[in-house]
Scaffold this motif. Structure first.
Motif, short mmCIF file in Angstrom:
data_model
loop_
_atom_site.label_atom_id
_atom_site.label_comp_id
_atom_site.label_asym_id
_atom_site.label_seq_id
_atom_site.Cartn_x
_atom_site.Cartn_y
_atom_site.Cartn_z
N LEU A 199 -30.40 0.47 -75.27
CA LEU A 199 -29.18 1.24 -75.02
C LEU A 199 -28.97 1.40 -73.52
N ALA A 200 -27.70 1.50 -73.16
CA ALA A 200 -27.40 1.77 -71.76
C ALA A 200 -26.18 2.67 -71.70
N ARG A 201 -26.20 3.58 -70.78
CA ARG A 201 -25.01 4.42 -70.59
C ARG A 201 -24.12 3.75 -69.56
N HIS A 202 -22.81 3.89 -69.77
CA HIS A 202 -21.88 3.28 -68.82
C HIS A 202 -20.56 4.01 -68.89
N GLU A 203 -19.64 3.53 -68.10
CA GLU A 203 -18.30 4.09 -68.14
C GLU A 203 -17.33 3.01 -68.49
N ASP A 204 -16.32 3.36 -69.26
CA ASP A 204 -15.34 2.31 -69.56
C ASP A 204 -14.34 2.19 -68.41
N ALA A 205 -13.32 1.40 -68.61
CA ALA A 205 -12.40 1.08 -67.52
C ALA A 205 -11.69 2.32 -66.97
N ILE A 206 -11.56 3.34 -67.81
CA ILE A 206 -10.87 4.53 -67.29
C ILE A 206 -11.83 5.68 -67.07
N GLY A 207 -13.09 5.40 -67.09
CA GLY A 207 -14.05 6.41 -66.67
C GLY A 207 -14.63 7.27 -67.76
N ARG A 208 -14.33 6.94 -69.03
CA ARG A 208 -14.98 7.71 -70.08
C ARG A 208 -16.41 7.23 -70.23
N SER A 209 -17.26 8.18 -70.62
CA SER A 209 -18.65 7.78 -70.87
C SER A 209 -18.72 7.00 -72.16
N ILE A 210 -19.40 5.87 -72.08
CA ILE A 210 -19.64 5.11 -73.31
C ILE A 210 -21.10 4.68 -73.34
N ILE A 211 -21.52 4.21 -74.48
CA ILE A 211 -22.87 3.72 -74.65
C ILE A 211 -22.78 2.25 -75.03
N ILE A 212 -23.55 1.43 -74.35
CA ILE A 212 -23.60 0.01 -74.71
C ILE A 212 -24.92 -0.22 -75.42
N ALA A 213 -24.83 -0.74 -76.61
CA ALA A 213 -26.03 -1.02 -77.39
C ALA A 213 -26.22 -2.53 -77.51
N PHE A 214 -27.42 -3.00 -77.23
CA PHE A 214 -27.76 -4.41 -77.41
C PHE A 214 -28.66 -4.52 -78.63
N VAL A 215 -28.24 -5.35 -79.54
CA VAL A 215 -28.98 -5.43 -80.81
C VAL A 215 -29.45 -6.87 -81.02
N ARG A 216 -30.68 -6.99 -81.38
CA ARG A 216 -31.21 -8.32 -81.68
C ARG A 216 -31.84 -8.30 -83.06
N ASP A 217 -31.43 -9.25 -83.85
CA ASP A 217 -32.00 -9.34 -85.20
C ASP A 217 -33.39 -9.94 -85.09
N LEU A 218 -34.36 -9.18 -85.58
CA LEU A 218 -35.73 -9.61 -85.40
C LEU A 218 -36.31 -10.35 -86.58
N GLU A 219 -35.52 -10.43 -87.65
CA GLU A 219 -36.11 -11.02 -88.86
C GLU A 219 -36.68 -12.39 -88.55
N ASP A 220 -35.87 -13.20 -87.89
CA ASP A 220 -36.36 -14.54 -87.55
C ASP A 220 -37.56 -14.46 -86.64
N THR A 221 -37.41 -13.63 -85.63
CA THR A 221 -38.52 -13.51 -84.67
C THR A 221 -39.80 -13.10 -85.38
N ILE A 222 -39.65 -12.11 -86.25
CA ILE A 222 -40.84 -11.63 -86.94
C ILE A 222 -41.41 -12.72 -87.83
N ALA A 223 -40.49 -13.44 -88.46
CA ALA A 223 -40.98 -14.54 -89.29
C ALA A 223 -41.73 -15.54 -88.44
N GLN A 224 -41.16 -15.85 -87.29
CA GLN A 224 -41.83 -16.77 -86.38
C GLN A 224 -43.18 -16.23 -85.96
N GLU A 225 -43.17 -14.96 -85.61
CA GLU A 225 -44.42 -14.35 -85.17
C GLU A 225 -45.46 -14.46 -86.26
N ASN A 226 -45.03 -14.18 -87.46
CA ASN A 226 -46.00 -14.26 -88.56
C ASN A 226 -46.51 -15.69 -88.73
N LYS A 227 -45.57 -16.61 -88.63
CA LYS A 227 -45.98 -18.01 -88.75
C LYS A 227 -47.01 -18.36 -87.69
N LEU A 228 -46.70 -17.90 -86.46
CA LEU A 228 -47.61 -18.19 -85.36
C LEU A 228 -48.96 -17.55 -85.61
#
Lengths: 872, 173
Positions: A330-359
């Motif tokens: 998560l990151a806090r930021h401001e939008d174009a007119i200065g309102r506070s917004i939150i930017i969320a970065f989401v990564r689907d881990l299912e594949d990663t976890i599957a890979q990790e398990n495979k490894l």
């Protein structure tokens, strides 16, 4: 392809900061215009005012004064000259006089228009007054006329004419004044106009400037708007192109926008979830209540967690209700007119976890495989080395018998072969175990490189006895203390392989080993080992291949050189293990010069220079408390057991055996042993476990327990230290090694000061004449034989050589063979010079002169040796 | 003329002539009280359409009277001017035309556009301060504007139209 969906309004770019500027510009403009208008109207008014000055009319009035008078005068003249004075004529005269009268009246009234400050004004006023007076007089005269007679009229005329100059004065002066007034007015009008023009010009310029500024401002605003748009577009592009899902949220967790990746992750490509809250999308049920009660607090909490952990692995829910594991930042930021917004970065881990398990699975499999490989290696090493070990040991034991020198030689060959085979097996296993990545757990131990070199040289001489090759070694810089602390086995392996290699490939000439002890820049002692030969050399181009495993450099098609091709590789690895680098300096046909240098920290030299001989079946060490020392041999292999038993009996122990760990523990508790030789690899309870068991409270808990293993490197150092063993020894074990280890542990690090009766002392008269009890194969022979036996055997060898020399001198038939054998013996014993001489004799057999000189030399050498030996 | 005749009939004839002369003079005097002050005509070129009108004091007084008090650049104090509006005079004369020529006793002529003459301004002043004024006083008729009342009357043009000793008005195209 949905582009980043954001529902917030796009604010007007460029307003805000600049609208006040626009207002300022407008105000300035308006003000300017107002000023202009006011000034202009003022000026216009002044001009208009000029029009009201009535100067023209006044000028006319004065100009008409004389005219009206002259008209009157003319009428008067006519009346005078008329035949009869009709009333009509008189009327005319009177009318014209009335007109003149009113004109003067007007002029008189106009006096006031002359500025009294002006200098000519008084004069004008004066003139006008006189005219008025004159007129009034005339009027009186005319009005008093009853019936006009010619004479009367003439009188009036005369009177009238008097006024003419005054009239002139009035007119000219008045007109002059009026014109100057007029011109002044015109001038002021002119200047007013000029002022107006100037004002207008300035106004215009100001307007122009403002317009230009305004244009520039507008352009800049436009550029900025473009740049902002570009920025925004690129931001959108970045967000949209991101592989991670990007979701814009309000501070209460309401979705403001998201990119395609996010839509994919949350499986809502077909719907628009902007405006919904996290509760509706993404949050699993058990979080929903927490979110619902206070969304803002929920989000803040998320931030707190992330402040510690940067990224968060959590479970989320797709739009279709499917749960999946995701990584969130998560990151806090401001939008174009200065309102506070939150930017969320989401990564689907299912594949990663599957890979990790495979490894993980693959890794576990590999580890399994590796341990399988290790186990295999250990097994192989054990299985392969055990029979060889048995062979060597048996051969060792066989040497007790009364063999002829021939038999002994054969025996030696047999043992050498077995040893060679064992060495090969060890080399291969060493490489495999290196590749398997097992750690080198060999501890540093004190040893004497010189002794090892001597051993190796002896072996080399034996191998090279059929060639015209001498093997020699020398030491410099040791100052009598050549012992170092290091990896003994690695050193031995390195030097042995290098020397073996040299022996294999050198047909003529010499192989020299040079040990150089020196001090480096930090005053630490270092040892450089050089192995040079006069062999065919290795061309620089192929040097790398030479070190590669299983590669041999062959000359021509004929594979003259037999070998596994592993030697140099093994040597290199061994040098690496010691922390050195193996260098090769060689060219074709110029021999090879190998060298490496290692750290050579001081230790005191272990007592090997002199042969330590047990007197007879005595105690292994005089310091041993026990009168009858008891030893336990533990090994699951019968041959090993017997061998070790024999060795220990030789050393004076009473030996008992155990087949496995459990038995060992049992027996060790029944008897008190001072020494236990514990095989590590045993079925059931292994050596470490047995040791631990014995150490904890058995009758033999204080025994010296030496572990014995086929593969030193693969043993677990931790198990070793935990077990309580004093040391681990490698199989095959020679009795000398055993003795040394035992005395080391029993006596402690400090040397036994008691001198042993030396049988043959190392005498460095000249290095060529060194016979050391540890040189060549003498070492183990000396270990296994009694002193007198050794002496006798040595004598026998020397006799053999002497006989061969005699035979050669007398040119008896078969002397060459004898010489050949003698050379071998010489090599065997460790007499390189003699061996070389004998070889030369053999080589020069046909040629009389070389043979003779060689014989001479050999005899000479031999005599010297005899001398030394007898003196010792 | 026979000299030795002192007959009574000759003396009677002279007496009668003398009487008649003075009677005519008297009549002339009386008649001059109703002298024509203003002659108005238009000359449109076609004699059939031209009108001529004359006005004496009585006729001018019969028209609606206007009055105002103003100062002028030719008098040294404010005066009350009264008389008929020029517009009414022209109407009474029934003259048509766009240009009005005002002619003065000394021959001075001013030209005015007809549309400048409207309403009650200007007037043909017949009395100043309630009394008629002689030629010497710029009478008997003076075209006067109320200069003080409006700055627009204080222009050279208007001054030029302000003819005194007005004798005739001629209206043309």
């Amino acid at each position: 392809m949905p582009v980043l969906r954001i529902r917030d309004r796009e604010p007007d770019e460029g307003t805000g900061a600049s609208s006040s500027l626009w207002v300022a510009i407008m105000l300035t403009l308006s003000f300017g215009v107002l000023v202009t208008v006011l000034a202009g109207s003022f000026i216009v008014q002044s001009i208009v005012q000029t029009g009201r000055e009535s100067l023209d009319n006044r000028t006319w009035v004065f100009a008409q004064l004389e005219v009206d008078y002259l008209r009157f005068e003319t009428r008067l003249h006519r009346a005078i000259n008329a035949d009869r004075l009709t009333p009509d004529i008189m009327d005319r005269v009177m009318t014209s006089f009335d007109i003149y009268y009113s004109r003067v009246e007007t002029v008189d009234a106009g006096k006031r228009f002359f500025n009294e400050d002006t200098p000519g004004t008084a004069k004008i006023h004066d003139s006008i007054s006189r005219v008025v007076q004159h007129r009034d007089a005339l009027a009186t005269m005319l009005d008093q006329l009853g019936t006009p007679r010619r004479d009367d009229l003439e009188d009036i005329l005369d009177h009238s004419e008097e006024v003419i100059p005054t009239l002139r004065d009035v007119t000219t002066n008045a007109l002059k004044q009026l014109t100057s007034q007029y011109s002044a007015m015109r001038q002021s009008e002119e200047s007013a106009i000029k002022r107006f023009m100037a004002l207008s010009t300035i106004e215009a310029l100001v307007l122009l400037a403002i317009t230009m500024l305004a244009i520039r401002l507008a352009m800049r605003l436009r550029m900025r708007a473009k740049a902002m748009k570009r920025l925004r577009d690129s931001f959108r592009g970045i967000v949209e192109a991101s592989l991670d899902g990007v979701v814009l949220l309000s501070v209460e967790g309401r979705i403001l926008g998201y990119n395609t990746a996010a839509a994919k992750i949350f499986d809502c490509q077909d719907q628009d979830v902007v405006g919904q809250t996290l509760q509706d999308v993404a949050l699993p049920r058990l979080r929903q209540t927490a979110f619902k009660s206070d969304p803002t607090a929920f989000m803040n909490e998320a931030f707190d967690i992330l402040a510690i952990r940067r990224r968060l692995r959590t479970q989320l829910k797709t739009c279709r209700g499917q749960m999946f594991r995701a990584e969130v930042a998560l990151a806090r930021h401001e939008d174009a007119i200065g309102r506070s917004i939150i930017i969320a970065f989401v990564r689907d881990l299912e594949d990663t976890i599957a890979q990790e398990n495979k490894l993980k699975q693959a890794r576990d499999k590999a580890l399994q495989a590796m341990s399988a490989q290790e186990r295999f290696l250990n097994l192989m090493s054990h299985e392969m080395k055990t029979p060889l070990h048995g062979v060597i040991a048996s051969l060792d034991l066989l040497q007790d018998y009364d063999w002829t020198s021939d038999d002994l030689e054969n025996l030696q060959i047999a043992r050498d072969s077995a040893a060679a085979a064992l060495a090969q097996v060890e080399d291969v296993l060493a490489i495999s175990s290196n590749d398997a990545g097992t750690r080198d757990t060999t501890p540093f131990e004190p040893f004497d490189p010189m002794e090892i070199v001597k051993l190796i040289v002896g072996q080399a001489r034996l191998k090279a006895r059929n060639k015209d090759v001498t093997v020699a070694y020398r030491i410099t810089g040791d100052d009598g203390d050549s012992g170092i602390s290091g990896r003994k086995e690695a050193f031995r392996r390195a030097v042995a392989n290098l020397v073996d290699n040299a022996v294999k490939f050198t047909e003529h000439g010499s192989i020299n080993i040079h040990l150089v002890y020196w001090q480096d820049a930090a005053s630490d002692r270092r040892l450089t080992v050089k192995v040079s030969d006069t062999g065919p050399g290795i061309a620089p181009a192929v040097q790398e291949i030479a070190f590669a495993d299983f590669q041999t450099i062959s000359k021509g098609a004929a594979l003259k050189y037999v070998g596994s091709g592993l030697g140099l590789g093994i040597a290199k690895r061994a040098v690496d293990r010691m922390g050195g680098i193996l260098h090769l300096d060689s060219c074709e046909n110029e021999g090879s010069h190998f060298s490496f240098d290692i750290a050579a920290p001081f230790v005191s030299k272990p007592k090997l220079a002199s042969v330590e001989r047990p007197a007879t079946k005595q105690l292994a060490s005089p310091d041993d408390i026990q009168v009858f020392p008891r030893a336990l041999v533990v090994d699951d292999n019968a041959a090993n057991r017997i061998l070790m038993q024999k060795m220990l009996e030789r050393l004076g122990y009473t030996v008992q055996c155990a087949e496995n760990g459990e038995q060992a523990v049992e027996i060790a508790d029944m008897w008190r042993f001072t020494l236990i030789l514990m095989d590590i690899r045993m079925p059931g309870m292994d050596g470490f476990e047995a040791t631990m068991a014995i150490r904890s409270g058995s009758s033999s808990q204080d025994a010296l327990i030496l572990g014995v293993t086929a593969n030193l490197a693969s043993q677990d150092a931790e198990c070793f230290t935990a077990s309580g063993m004093q040391e681990m020894l490698a199989k095959p074990l020679t009795i000398g090694q055993l003795k040394e280890k035992i005395s080391h542990h029993v006596n402690g690090p400090k040397q036994d000061a008691r001198a042993r009766p030396p049988v043959v002392e190392a005498v460095d008269v000249e290095e060529e004449f060194v016979i050391s009890a540890t040189s060549g194969n003498l070492s183990y022979i000396s270990e296994t034989m009694e002193l007198d036996e050794l002496e006798a055997w040595l004598q026998a060898c020397l006799d053999e050589i002497r006989q061969a020399l005699d035979a050669a001198a007398r040119d008896r038939p078969g002397s060459i063979q004898a010489v050949h054998k003698a050379a071998g013996t010489a090599a065997f014993i460790g007499l390189p010079r003699l061996q070389s001489a004998l070889n030369q004799m053999e080589a020069a057999q046909a040629d009389a002169d070389p043979f003779a000189s060689a014989l001479l030399e050999a005899s000479d050498v031999f005599r010297k040796i005899r001398l030394d030996l007898s003196g010792a | 003329m026979p000299e030795h005749q002192t007959h009574t009939p000759q003396r009677t004839r002279r007496f009668i002539c003398f009487l008649l002369f003075w009677t005519f003079a008297a009549f002339a005097q009386v008649a001059s009280a109703q002298d024509i002050l203003l002659r108005v005509d238009d000359s449109t070129g076609l004699s059939s359409d031209s009108h001529t009108a004359t006005f004496d004091r009585g006729q001018l007084d019969a028209l609606p009277q206007q009055e105002f008090t103003t100062s002028t650049i030719w008098t040294d104090a404010e005066r009350l001017f009264s008389g008929p509006a020029l517009h009414d005079v022209l109407d009474a004369a029934d003259v048509s035309g766009d240009t009005v020529h005002l002619v003065a006793a000394n021959g001075y002529e001013a030209r005015m556009p007809r549309d400048a003459i409207k309403g009650t301004v200007p007037i043909v002043a017949t009395n100043i301060d309630g009394k008629p004024f002689s030629v010497r006083e710029k009478g008997p008729l003076w075209v006067v504007f109320p200069y003080d009342l409006d700055a627009n009357y204080q222009t050279e043009e208007v001054y030029a139209w302000s003819i005194w000793q007005l004798t005739g008005v001629r209206v043309s195209e």
